[in-house]
Design an enzyme around this catalytic site. Structure first.
Site, PDB file in Angstrom:
ATOM      1  N   HIS A 133       0.836  -1.207   0.000  1.00  0.00           N
ATOM      2  CA  HIS A 133       0.000   0.000   0.000  1.00  0.00           C
ATOM      3  C   HIS A 133       0.870   1.257   0.000  1.00  0.00           C
ATOM      4  O   HIS A 133       0.565   2.240  -0.681  1.00  0.00           O
ATOM      5  CB  HIS A 133      -0.927   0.009   1.215  1.00  0.00           C
ATOM      6  CG  HIS A 133      -2.153  -0.825   1.075  1.00  0.00           C
ATOM      7  ND1 HIS A 133      -2.116  -2.202   1.036  1.00  0.00           N
ATOM      8  CD2 HIS A 133      -3.463  -0.478   0.943  1.00  0.00           C
ATOM      9  CE1 HIS A 133      -3.346  -2.671   0.913  1.00  0.00           C
ATOM     10  NE2 HIS A 133      -4.182  -1.646   0.842  1.00  0.00           N
ATOM     11  N   HIS A 175       1.405  -3.530   9.332  1.00  0.00           N
ATOM     12  CA  HIS A 175       2.841  -3.449   9.057  1.00  0.00           C
ATOM     13  C   HIS A 175       3.599  -2.831  10.214  1.00  0.00           C
ATOM     14  O   HIS A 175       3.030  -2.119  11.045  1.00  0.00           O
ATOM     15  CB  HIS A 175       3.094  -2.595   7.812  1.00  0.00           C
ATOM     16  CG  HIS A 175       2.638  -3.220   6.541  1.00  0.00           C
ATOM     17  ND1 HIS A 175       3.372  -4.167   5.872  1.00  0.00           N
ATOM     18  CD2 HIS A 175       1.505  -3.028   5.806  1.00  0.00           C
ATOM     19  CE1 HIS A 175       2.710  -4.541   4.774  1.00  0.00           C
ATOM     20  NE2 HIS A 175       1.589  -3.864   4.718  1.00  0.00           N
TER      21      HIS A 175
END
Length: 211
Positions: A133, A175
């Site tokens: 992303h 993440h």
């Protein structure tokens, strides 16, 4: 007198400064990522904001961008617009391949506090480094700023969107901080590759003949 230790044992007893520094940075990364994962679950500190963060997550996902770019390419009646859209499609595909390769090589697991309820995943998405992303957000941000004529407020919004997408990855627990930072740098650099390999009717006539 005791016999001298083998060289490899000496290295184990005297770890290098670089090794200690890397271990310390990794520990800080994991600690900060867990502290910042405030939307990782409904019971987290900012759990009520999780639905909003998941909307941001979808906005940076590859599928909407690929489908939207392909649809625009099919509907456009301007040769200049088709050239830009074709290169955006190329950039998005290149990003997907590169991130998948790096994830497969590094194989860093996602944070333990991550909840695996992500929007449309594939096998390499079980890995964390780098954030796809984040790479896509930085790549698309730079691409749009260079190839669309936007008013200053819109340009600011595009940059803010890219930063928010990156921040949301840590807040959702998807993440670690370093995954996102490296992803943003990789996406920023990847745009330069796209510019260098820019597809035009002269360099890729067969592709443009299809449209």
């Amino acid at each position: 007198a005791a016999p001298p230790l083998p060289e490899e044992d000496c290295m184990k007893l005297n770890p290098s400064f670089l090794g200690i520094a890397l271990s310390s940075l990794l520990a800080i990364d994991l600690w900060a990522s867990k502290r910042l994962g405030v939307c990782a679950g409904e019971g987290s500190a900012w759990g009520s904001a999780r639905p909003l963060m998941k909307v941001v997550e979808v906005s940076g996902h590859g599928i909407p961008w690929l489908l939207g770019t392909f649809y625009g390419l099919c509907q456009s009646d301007s040769s200049a617009a088709r050239e830009v859209l074709l290169n955006l499609l190329f950039a998005l595909l290149l990003d997907l391949v590169l991130v998948a390769v790096v994830k497969g090589l590094v194989k860093r697991r996602r944070p333990t506090h991550n909840k695996m309820d992500m929007f449309v995943t594939i096998s390499v998405d079980k890995y964390s480094f780098p954030s796809g992303h984040a790479t896509r957000a930085a790549l698309v941000c730079r691409f749009l700023l260079h190839h669309l004529v936007l008013a200053v407020p819109l340009r600011v919004l595009v940059v803010l969107w890219a930063l928010i997408v990156g921040i949301s990855r840590v807040m959702l627990g998807r993440h670690n901080v370093t995954d996102v930072l490296f992803g943003l740098l990789l996406g920023y650099a990847l745009y330069s590759v796209v510019e260098y390999c820019w597809l035009s009717p002269l360099s890729a006539p067969a592709l443009f003949a299809l449209w």
